[in-house]
Design a protein around this motif. Structure first.
Motif, PDB file in Angstrom:
ATOM      1  N   ALA B 317      -9.927   2.396 -13.442  1.00 26.26           N
ATOM      2  CA  ALA B 317      -8.551   2.856 -13.302  1.00 26.26           C
ATOM      3  C   ALA B 317      -8.238   3.114 -11.836  1.00 26.26           C
ATOM      4  CB  ALA B 317      -8.358   4.138 -14.093  1.00 26.26           C
ATOM      5  N   ILE B 318      -6.984   3.004 -11.489  1.00 20.96           N
ATOM      6  CA  ILE B 318      -6.569   3.442 -10.162  1.00 20.96           C
ATOM      7  C   ILE B 318      -5.776   4.723 -10.342  1.00 20.96           C
ATOM      8  CG2 ILE B 318      -6.485   1.183  -9.048  1.00 20.96           C
ATOM      9  CD1 ILE B 318      -3.335   1.558  -9.569  1.00 20.96           C
ATOM     10  N   GLY B 319      -5.932   5.641  -9.444  1.00 19.48           N
ATOM     11  CA  GLY B 319      -5.195   6.894  -9.562  1.00 19.48           C
ATOM     12  C   GLY B 319      -3.773   6.707  -9.080  1.00 19.48           C
ATOM     13  N   PRO B 320      -2.865   7.582  -9.514  1.00 20.61           N
ATOM     14  CA  PRO B 320      -1.487   7.487  -9.048  1.00 20.61           C
ATOM     15  C   PRO B 320      -1.365   7.759  -7.552  1.00 20.61           C
ATOM     16  CG  PRO B 320      -1.795   9.426 -10.433  1.00 20.61           C
ATOM     17  CD  PRO B 320      -3.070   8.654 -10.481  1.00 20.61           C
ATOM     18  N   ALA B 321      -2.408   8.358  -6.958  1.00 19.49           N
ATOM     19  CA  ALA B 321      -2.335   8.691  -5.536  1.00 19.49           C
ATOM     20  C   ALA B 321      -2.124   7.450  -4.680  1.00 19.49           C
ATOM     21  CB  ALA B 321      -3.603   9.411  -5.112  1.00 19.49           C
ATOM     22  N   ALA B 322      -2.542   6.288  -5.199  1.00 18.18           N
ATOM     23  CA  ALA B 322      -2.404   5.061  -4.417  1.00 18.18           C
ATOM     24  C   ALA B 322      -0.977   4.528  -4.418  1.00 18.18           C
ATOM     25  CB  ALA B 322      -3.357   3.992  -4.970  1.00 18.18           C
ATOM     26  N   LEU B 323      -0.136   5.065  -5.318  1.00 21.42           N
ATOM     27  CA  LEU B 323       1.196   4.476  -5.495  1.00 21.42           C
ATOM     28  C   LEU B 323       2.092   4.506  -4.255  1.00 21.42           C
ATOM     29  CD1 LEU B 323       2.517   5.340  -9.055  1.00 21.42           C
ATOM     30  CD2 LEU B 323       2.017   3.110  -8.085  1.00 21.42           C
ATOM     31  N   PRO B 324       2.237   5.667  -3.567  1.00 28.57           N
ATOM     32  CA  PRO B 324       3.197   5.691  -2.455  1.00 28.57           C
ATOM     33  C   PRO B 324       2.928   4.594  -1.430  1.00 28.57           C
ATOM     34  CG  PRO B 324       2.491   7.900  -2.961  1.00 28.57           C
ATOM     35  CD  PRO B 324       1.635   6.988  -3.779  1.00 28.57           C
ATOM     36  N   GLU B 325       1.659   4.400  -1.107  1.00 27.96           N
ATOM     37  CA  GLU B 325       1.315   3.386  -0.115  1.00 27.96           C
ATOM     38  C   GLU B 325       1.719   2.002  -0.622  1.00 27.96           C
ATOM     39  OE1 GLU B 325       0.699   2.051   3.200  1.00 27.96           O
ATOM     40  OE2 GLU B 325       0.491   4.225   2.905  1.00 27.96           O
ATOM     41  N   LEU B 326       1.511   1.824  -1.932  1.00 30.02           N
ATOM     42  CA  LEU B 326       1.752   0.519  -2.533  1.00 30.02           C
ATOM     43  C   LEU B 326       3.235   0.155  -2.576  1.00 30.02           C
ATOM     44  CD1 LEU B 326      -0.354  -0.858  -5.234  1.00 30.02           C
ATOM     45  CD2 LEU B 326       2.036  -0.754  -5.831  1.00 30.02           C
ATOM     46  N   VAL B 327       4.089   1.152  -2.811  1.00 29.52           N
ATOM     47  CA  VAL B 327       5.501   0.824  -3.026  1.00 29.52           C
ATOM     48  C   VAL B 327       6.319   0.863  -1.750  1.00 29.52           C
ATOM     49  CG1 VAL B 327       5.412   1.708  -5.370  1.00 29.52           C
ATOM     50  CG2 VAL B 327       6.230   3.194  -3.542  1.00 29.52           C
ATOM     51  N   ARG B 328       5.766   1.392  -0.680  1.00 30.52           N
ATOM     52  CA  ARG B 328       6.540   1.506   0.551  1.00 30.52           C
ATOM     53  C   ARG B 328       6.952   0.115   1.050  1.00 30.52           C
ATOM     54  NH1 ARG B 328       3.353   5.803   3.361  1.00 30.52           N
ATOM     55  NH2 ARG B 328       4.133   7.166   1.730  1.00 30.52           N
ATOM     56  N   GLY B 329       8.232  -0.048   1.361  1.00 32.88           N
ATOM     57  CA  GLY B 329       8.716  -1.328   1.871  1.00 32.88           C
ATOM     58  C   GLY B 329       9.085  -2.318   0.782  1.00 32.88           C
ATOM     59  N   GLN B 330       8.837  -1.949  -0.488  1.00 33.22           N
ATOM     60  CA  GLN B 330       9.197  -2.858  -1.588  1.00 33.22           C
ATOM     61  C   GLN B 330      10.628  -2.580  -2.026  1.00 33.22           C
ATOM     62  OE1 GLN B 330       7.084  -5.027  -3.181  1.00 33.22           O
ATOM     63  NE2 GLN B 330       5.032  -4.378  -2.610  1.00 33.22           N
ATOM     64  N   GLU B 331      11.238  -3.573  -2.689  1.00 32.91           N
ATOM     65  CA  GLU B 331      12.530  -3.325  -3.304  1.00 32.91           C
ATOM     66  C   GLU B 331      12.331  -2.580  -4.619  1.00 32.91           C
ATOM     67  OE1 GLU B 331      14.867  -6.818  -3.571  1.00 32.91           O
ATOM     68  OE2 GLU B 331      15.008  -7.028  -1.400  1.00 32.91           O
ATOM     69  N   LEU B 332      13.381  -1.868  -5.011  1.00 27.31           N
ATOM     70  CA  LEU B 332      13.288  -1.048  -6.212  1.00 27.31           C
ATOM     71  C   LEU B 332      12.864  -1.878  -7.430  1.00 27.31           C
ATOM     72  CD1 LEU B 332      13.670   1.859  -6.876  1.00 27.31           C
ATOM     73  CD2 LEU B 332      16.074   1.433  -7.321  1.00 27.31           C
TER      74      LEU B 332
END
Lengths: 309, 357
Positions: B317-332
């Motif tokens: 599993a990946i933790g939710p902590a990785a999410l902010p880095e992943l979504v930065r710069g992406q479109e909604l």
């Protein structure tokens, strides 16, 4: 203008528009019912039940909404569709017979820009605003190809009068020898009526985008208006590309109605087959692929028109 | 009376249900969605679209607060229920239908309720304020904030976007009451137009009494197929999504013989050129520095579901902590697709405590 149909015909035309829009919505809902594993027949009545539901639901206000613009924009969608249909000849004549009919239809589809944007913006909500942004970005992608697509039948007929254009297609419909312009026009219709796949402005990922804060009658007017715009766009395609009221046995108005219904259904079916096109994809497609193609189409049409004219 | 009754009957035979799923209530939520399909009801796509608010599972305190807030935003006629046990399903839904039908419409001013999407504005830590409170507070402070805070909402601030143009910064919490979104997850994003420039993640605490049971293999496969269905819905292919969800339902029914069907559907979807073109270009930089494509992730959901049905071990599993880095710069739109595709990986962490980012 003097040849326009009498005002008595306004009510039947509006009723026909409503009926076709309801049927198209019914087929769309029936296919969704089939997806969900329910009988198709249960889906056909969904638009009626949804209408009852939204009539009963109280409208909703948001804080600091621009109520005037929000309400007037959501009320304007259906009149916009009615106005487009008013220019469509139902035989020899339209409700409004105008020598510049094509220009009017084009102008009205551009008004849709303002209307859709204001529905999204007026609610003062992030999702509505982003939906509005998406719609405008999308419109930049499809509108110019759409205008060039409208040019093709105009060049061929040498007229901006929809009745004249329909009359010119004696024997050979324009769709046969200008398929690119026809396909581009249909794409534009899906765009200004916010139907799938051209609906990222009203997509599920935004909770409905420009629709996300609408409830009750306001929502009904916009949802119904989107179907009405799809039908109106299809109706305008009949004199432009599909030979107008030409056809055996039946009277001209019946052929216009039948062709409109058929094209609207085809557009809904096409929309179900395709994933939502995001604005970046629409711009890529519109400006890199479709625009050169449709300009080439215009060139071919112009050459033929000059050679045979 | 006749016409109104007919109208009410017709209206309540097509209710839209907004589902507030508590972490750990995956099976109950799926059961609810299936029951809605059988009745010809559907899920609501926003608060404004909802007639029924369904709380599924045992919400913790934070989620319960959000649910109250969402309830306050819904238009009449409305009703709500709390689904704890699948056995009560039919009674609850019939009850909701009766309630909706019986509510006679009150002719009154439209509701002035706080706008925005599920959970959009007041999250628990700022729950105290309705509109009136904000205004009252401003006045008590002795400053005239009305120019900066019309109706208690601060004006958007400007910032430079990725092209160096000044854009309004908008703040939008995604979750926790949001369809096709992991239960209990809140992602507060900052937007420039359609682009996410910043994000903070929070996982709502789980209700204290929820038993921590590990997924069995059919539930795991069902989660993966549910996520695939969510991705397909968000991508705008409801018919393919319905196929994925039907396979999910068969997993829930403990039908372990569907491995072949799962593979077939995965291949069918991978073959769709229009989908490949639309999803193409949606990539993130993975944890190992490599580039990961969304369409590969979608294909992997089907592959992992097949593997789960065959009893293979789950991928980490990946933790939710990785999410902010992943979504930065992406479109909604891309963010919604990515999070949906990662739902199973995030859900394994369901019962964890609040994540730190």
């Amino acid at each position: 203008m003097t040849d326009s149909l009498s005002l008595i015909f306004v009510a039947p035309v509006v009723a026909a528009l409503a009926l076709v829009a309801l049927s198209v919505a019914g087929v769309s809902a029936a296919l969704e019912a089939r997806d969900a594993g329910r009988p198709i027949s249960s889906g056909m009545t969904i638009p009626l039940r949804e209408t009852a539901r939204l009539l009963r639901q109280r409208p909703r206000r948001t804080v600091s909404a621009d109520r005037l613009l929000w309400r007037s924009a959501s009320t304007a969608v259906i009149p916009l569709a009615v106005l487009i249909v008013a220019f469509v000849p139902l035989g020899a004549h339209a409700l409004v017979d105008h020598p510049l009919g094509v220009v009017w239809v084009n102008a009205l589809d551009v008004v849709a820009w303002a209307v859709m944007w204001l529905i999204g913006w007026g609610a003062n909500s992030v999702t509505g605003l982003v939906g509005g942004y998406r719609f405008l970005a999308l419109a930049v992608g499809y509108e110019l190809p759409l205008m060039f697509a409208l040019t093709a039948p105009v060049i061929a007929a040498g007229s901006l009068d929809l009745a004249q254009i329909a009359a010119t297609q004696d024997g050979l419909w324009f769709v046969v020898w200008m398929p690119v312009a026809f396909a581009t026009y249909c794409w534009g219709v899906l765009g200004f009526s916010l139907r799938p796949p051209m609906d990222p402005g009203a997509a599920t990922d935004l909770g409905g985008g420009i629709l996300s804060e609408l409830a009750g009658v306001d929502r009904l007017l916009v949802l119904g208006g989107r179907y009405a715009l799809l039908v109106a766009g299809s109706a305008a395609a009949v004199p432009l590309f599909l030979g107008g009221g030409a056809g055996p046995t039946l009277p001209a108005w019946a052929w216009v109605l039948a062709k409109t219904l058929l094209l609207s259904l085809l557009l809904v079916l096409a929309g179900r087959r395709l994933p939502t096109l995001r604005p970046d994809k629409v711009l890529e497609l519109g400006w890199v692929v479709v625009l050169p193609l449709v300009v080439a189409q215009d060139l071919v049409v112009a050459t033929i028109a000059v050679a045979t004219g | 009376m006749g016409l109104i009754e007919v109208l009410s009957r017709a209206a309540s035979s097509r209710a839209h249900v907004l589902i507030a799923e508590a972490p750990g209530a995956f099976r109950e939520r799926v059961a609810l969605e299936r029951a809605l399909d059988r009745r010809g009801w559907c899920t609501a796509e926003s608060v404004a679209d909802a007639d029924v608010l369904a709380v599924v599972g045992e919400p913790g305190e934070a989620l319960a607060d959000v649910v109250e807030h969402v309830w306050g935003q819904m238009s009449e006629p409305r009703t709500r229920f709390h689904l704890r046990d699948e056995a009560q399903m039919d009674a609850l839904l019939s009850g909701a239908e009766e309630q909706l039908c019986g509510t006679t419409r009150r002719i009154a001013e439209p509701d002035l309720r706080r706008g925005f999407t599920p959970s959009a504005d007041d999250m628990p830590h700022e729950m105290s304020g309705g509109d009136g409170d904000h205004q009252g507070h401003d006045m008590a402070g002795g400053h005239d904030h009305s120019a900066m805070m019309p109706d208690g909402i601060p004006l958007a601030e400007g910032a430079e976007d990725r092209d160096g143009l000044e854009m309004d910064e908008l703040h939008l919490p995604l979750g926790p009451v949001l369809a096709h979104w992991p239960a209990g997850l809140v992602l507060r994003v900052t937007l420039h137009g359609d682009v996410v420039v910043d994000a903070e993640v929070e996982q709502l605490a789980v209700h204290a009494g929820t038993p921590a049971a590990a997924d069995d293999m059919t539930t795991r496969a069902a989660r993966l197929l549910d996520a695939a269905g969510a991705v397909l819905t968000l991508a705008g292919l409801p018919s393919e999504s319905a196929r994925a969800r039907r396979l999910r339902d068969r997993c829930i029914d403990r039908d372990v013989t569907i491995g072949r069907d799962v593979i077939t559907l995965g291949e069918r979807i991978a073959r769709r050129r229009s989908l490949r073109w639309v999803l193409g270009g949606l990539t993130v930089t993975g944890s190992h520095g490599g580039v990961e494509r969304l369409q590969d992730r979608l294909a992997a959901l089907f592959e992992q579901a097949r593997a789960a049905l065959d009893g293979e071990e789950p991928s980490p599993a990946i933790g939710p902590a990785a999410l902010p880095e992943l979504v930065r710069g992406q479109e909604l739109a891309a963010v919604r697709l990515w999070v949906a595709a990662m739902m199973p990986a995030l859900a394994v962490d369901d019962r964890g405590s609040v994540a730190h980012d």
